[in-house]
Design a protein around this motif. Structure first.
Motif, mmCIF file in Angstrom:
data_model
loop_
_atom_site.group_PDB
_atom_site.id
_atom_site.type_symbol
_atom_site.label_atom_id
_atom_site.label_comp_id
_atom_site.label_asym_id
_atom_site.label_seq_id
_atom_site.Cartn_x
_atom_site.Cartn_y
_atom_site.Cartn_z
ATOM 1 N N HIS A 77 0.173 5.843 -5.348
ATOM 2 C CA HIS A 77 -1.199 6.142 -5.739
ATOM 3 C C HIS A 77 -2.200 5.320 -4.932
ATOM 4 C CE1 HIS A 77 1.097 7.530 -9.285
ATOM 5 N NE2 HIS A 77 0.177 8.473 -9.316
ATOM 6 N N LEU A 78 -1.936 5.176 -3.658
ATOM 7 C CA LEU A 78 -2.843 4.462 -2.766
ATOM 8 C C LEU A 78 -3.173 5.322 -1.570
ATOM 9 C CD1 LEU A 78 -1.195 0.911 -2.651
ATOM 10 C CD2 LEU A 78 -3.226 1.574 -3.926
ATOM 11 N N ARG A 79 -4.444 5.389 -1.235
ATOM 12 C CA ARG A 79 -4.867 6.062 -0.011
ATOM 13 C C ARG A 79 -4.869 5.037 1.114
ATOM 14 N NH1 ARG A 79 -6.983 11.088 -1.119
ATOM 15 N NH2 ARG A 79 -7.528 11.480 -3.299
ATOM 16 N N CYS A 80 -4.326 5.410 2.262
ATOM 17 C CA CYS A 80 -4.095 4.516 3.400
ATOM 18 C C CYS A 80 -2.862 3.659 3.124
ATOM 19 C CB CYS A 80 -5.307 3.657 3.730
ATOM 20 S SG CYS A 80 -6.755 4.644 4.190
ATOM 21 N N SER A 81 -2.368 3.008 4.144
ATOM 22 C CA SER A 81 -1.096 2.305 4.021
ATOM 23 C C SER A 81 -1.289 0.819 3.737
ATOM 24 C CB SER A 81 -0.289 2.473 5.310
ATOM 25 O OG SER A 81 -0.994 1.936 6.421
ATOM 26 N N THR A 82 -0.281 0.243 3.094
ATOM 27 C CA THR A 82 -0.240 -1.193 2.839
ATOM 28 C C THR A 82 0.700 -1.843 3.848
ATOM 29 O OG1 THR A 82 -0.651 -0.885 0.475
ATOM 30 C CG2 THR A 82 0.337 -2.970 1.147
ATOM 31 N N TRP A 83 0.260 -2.909 4.493
ATOM 32 C CA TRP A 83 1.075 -3.557 5.507
ATOM 33 C C TRP A 83 2.231 -4.324 4.866
ATOM 34 C CZ3 TRP A 83 -2.247 -5.777 10.090
ATOM 35 C CH2 TRP A 83 -3.017 -4.742 10.626
ATOM 36 N N PRO A 84 3.292 -4.623 5.656
ATOM 37 C CA PRO A 84 4.498 -5.244 5.082
ATOM 38 C C PRO A 84 4.236 -6.520 4.285
ATOM 39 C CG PRO A 84 4.968 -4.457 7.292
ATOM 40 C CD PRO A 84 3.489 -4.265 7.082
ATOM 41 N N ALA A 85 3.403 -7.413 4.814
ATOM 42 C CA ALA A 85 3.149 -8.665 4.086
ATOM 43 C C ALA A 85 2.447 -8.408 2.764
ATOM 44 C CB ALA A 85 2.336 -9.633 4.947
ATOM 45 N N GLY A 86 1.646 -7.355 2.708
ATOM 46 C CA GLY A 86 0.995 -6.992 1.449
ATOM 47 C C GLY A 86 1.998 -6.534 0.408
ATOM 48 N N LEU A 87 3.050 -5.852 0.852
ATOM 49 C CA LEU A 87 4.101 -5.424 -0.067
ATOM 50 C C LEU A 87 4.853 -6.640 -0.620
ATOM 51 C CD1 LEU A 87 5.481 -2.389 1.968
ATOM 52 C CD2 LEU A 87 4.032 -2.303 -0.073
ATOM 53 N N LEU A 88 5.164 -7.597 0.262
ATOM 54 C CA LEU A 88 5.875 -8.781 -0.221
ATOM 55 C C LEU A 88 4.985 -9.623 -1.127
ATOM 56 C CD1 LEU A 88 8.673 -10.155 0.076
ATOM 57 C CD2 LEU A 88 7.575 -11.726 1.674
ATOM 58 N N LEU A 89 3.688 -9.711 -0.801
ATOM 59 C CA LEU A 89 2.770 -10.456 -1.668
ATOM 60 C C LEU A 89 2.678 -9.782 -3.036
ATOM 61 C CD1 LEU A 89 0.817 -12.856 -1.836
ATOM 62 C CD2 LEU A 89 -1.004 -11.324 -1.057
ATOM 63 N N SER A 90 2.737 -8.461 -3.071
ATOM 64 C CA SER A 90 2.734 -7.741 -4.342
ATOM 65 C C SER A 90 3.967 -8.108 -5.165
ATOM 66 C CB SER A 90 2.708 -6.229 -4.091
ATOM 67 O OG SER A 90 1.514 -5.848 -3.443
ATOM 68 N N GLU A 91 5.117 -8.183 -4.523
ATOM 69 C CA GLU A 91 6.331 -8.586 -5.228
ATOM 70 C C GLU A 91 6.253 -10.037 -5.681
ATOM 71 O OE1 GLU A 91 9.781 -5.632 -3.568
ATOM 72 O OE2 GLU A 91 9.519 -7.517 -2.484
ATOM 73 N N PHE A 92 5.575 -10.863 -4.910
ATOM 74 C CA PHE A 92 5.378 -12.267 -5.290
ATOM 75 C C PHE A 92 4.554 -12.360 -6.568
ATOM 76 C CE2 PHE A 92 3.081 -16.330 -4.985
ATOM 77 C CZ PHE A 92 4.131 -17.215 -4.797
ATOM 78 N N VAL A 93 3.497 -11.548 -6.653
ATOM 79 C CA VAL A 93 2.656 -11.529 -7.858
ATOM 80 C C VAL A 93 3.474 -11.099 -9.068
ATOM 81 C CG1 VAL A 93 0.723 -10.337 -8.958
ATOM 82 C CG2 VAL A 93 0.479 -11.196 -6.624
ATOM 83 N N LEU A 94 4.280 -10.061 -8.909
ATOM 84 C CA LEU A 94 5.080 -9.563 -10.020
ATOM 85 C C LEU A 94 6.182 -10.539 -10.421
ATOM 86 C CD1 LEU A 94 5.468 -5.811 -8.995
ATOM 87 C CD2 LEU A 94 4.045 -6.734 -10.825
ATOM 88 N N SER A 95 6.698 -11.282 -9.454
ATOM 89 C CA SER A 95 7.795 -12.217 -9.727
ATOM 90 C C SER A 95 7.318 -13.520 -10.348
ATOM 91 C CB SER A 95 8.557 -12.530 -8.429
ATOM 92 O OG SER A 95 9.121 -11.366 -7.872
ATOM 93 N N HIS A 96 6.039 -13.866 -10.138
ATOM 94 C CA HIS A 96 5.504 -15.142 -10.641
ATOM 95 C C HIS A 96 4.189 -14.929 -11.384
ATOM 96 C CE1 HIS A 96 8.502 -17.399 -8.374
ATOM 97 N NE2 HIS A 96 8.239 -16.624 -7.341
#
Length: 231
Positions: A13-32
């Protein structure tokens, strides 16, 4: 550490792409989530707004999403809307992030090269950013921004608690390593600015939370924790 329960269909549900580091930062937020719950968070170079949506899901104090491009901000606001995240208009939002209300989200343009006093004095507990150092020319103004927002001797109030708690702000910056020399330049510039920097991707390794990104090479992405310090 397992990811907290969250709506992970956000990737669709996002327009335009998310760069790789943004994906890992998203997982960091969810993990902590404990690092962000009740905190005032500011994202630099927010891009598509994926991290902002996740922060809104886990109950932060207030979220300020910034980017230098007005076109990117317009797309970001649309992404927030389709993910049911309500955005405050700039004129309605208090530039001081300290508030005891429920999670509030503000979007604003922030150009690193032309900081104003009101931007240097933003009170935020946590600063986040991803894929910010791909161009060496971006590094000096980015570090200047971080040094302005990570002051020594001025702890920031944490929101959402029964009694006030003050702590020193911290930044978490995720970076995909494309050019080792650029990373070295970033590290040296951070240290010259009087900031302490540590890579926490191993000690605080995020769990694999996002599906549909099996080609993401997490080993090439670093997460740095940055804070002010005195000798």
């Amino acid at each position: 550490m397992a990811c907290m329960s969250c709506t992970l269909s956000i990737c669709c549900h996002l327009r335009c792409s998310t760069w790789p580091a943004g994906l890992l930062l998203s997982e960091f937020v969810l993990s902590h989530p404990e690092l962000f719950f009740g905190k005032n968070c500011l994202e630099v170079g927010a891009g598509t707004g994926m991290v902002g949506v996740l922060l809104a899901r886990i109950g932060t104090g207030k979220i300020m999403l910034t980017d230098g491009s007005l076109a990117t901000l317009a797309n970001l606001k649309n992404n927030l809307s389709i993910n049911n995240v309500e955005v405050e208009e700039a004129q309605q939002a208090n530039s001081d992030l300290n508030t005891h209300s429920s999670t509030r989200v503000e979007c604003r343009q922030l150009t690193w090269e032309t900081l104003f006093d009101k931007e240097r004095n933003l009170d935020c507990n946590v600063i986040l950013g991803a894929d910010l150092i791909y161009d060496p020319l971006n590094i000096p103004p980015l570090v200047n921004l971080l040094a302005s927002l990570l002051p020594v001797g001025r702890p920031i109030r944490t929101n959402g608690l029964e009694q006030n708690v003050y702590e020193y702000p911290v930044a978490f910056i995720a970076s995909a390593i494309r050019n080792p020399d650029t990373l070295v330049y970033f590290v040296e510039t951070v240290r010259k600015a009087g900031l302490k920097m540590a890579e926490v991707g191993e000690t605080m390794r995020p769990a694999i939370c996002l599906t549909g990104i099996s080609d993401l090479d997490r080993s090439t992405i670093l997460i740095h924790k940055i804070q002010a310090w005195k000798d």
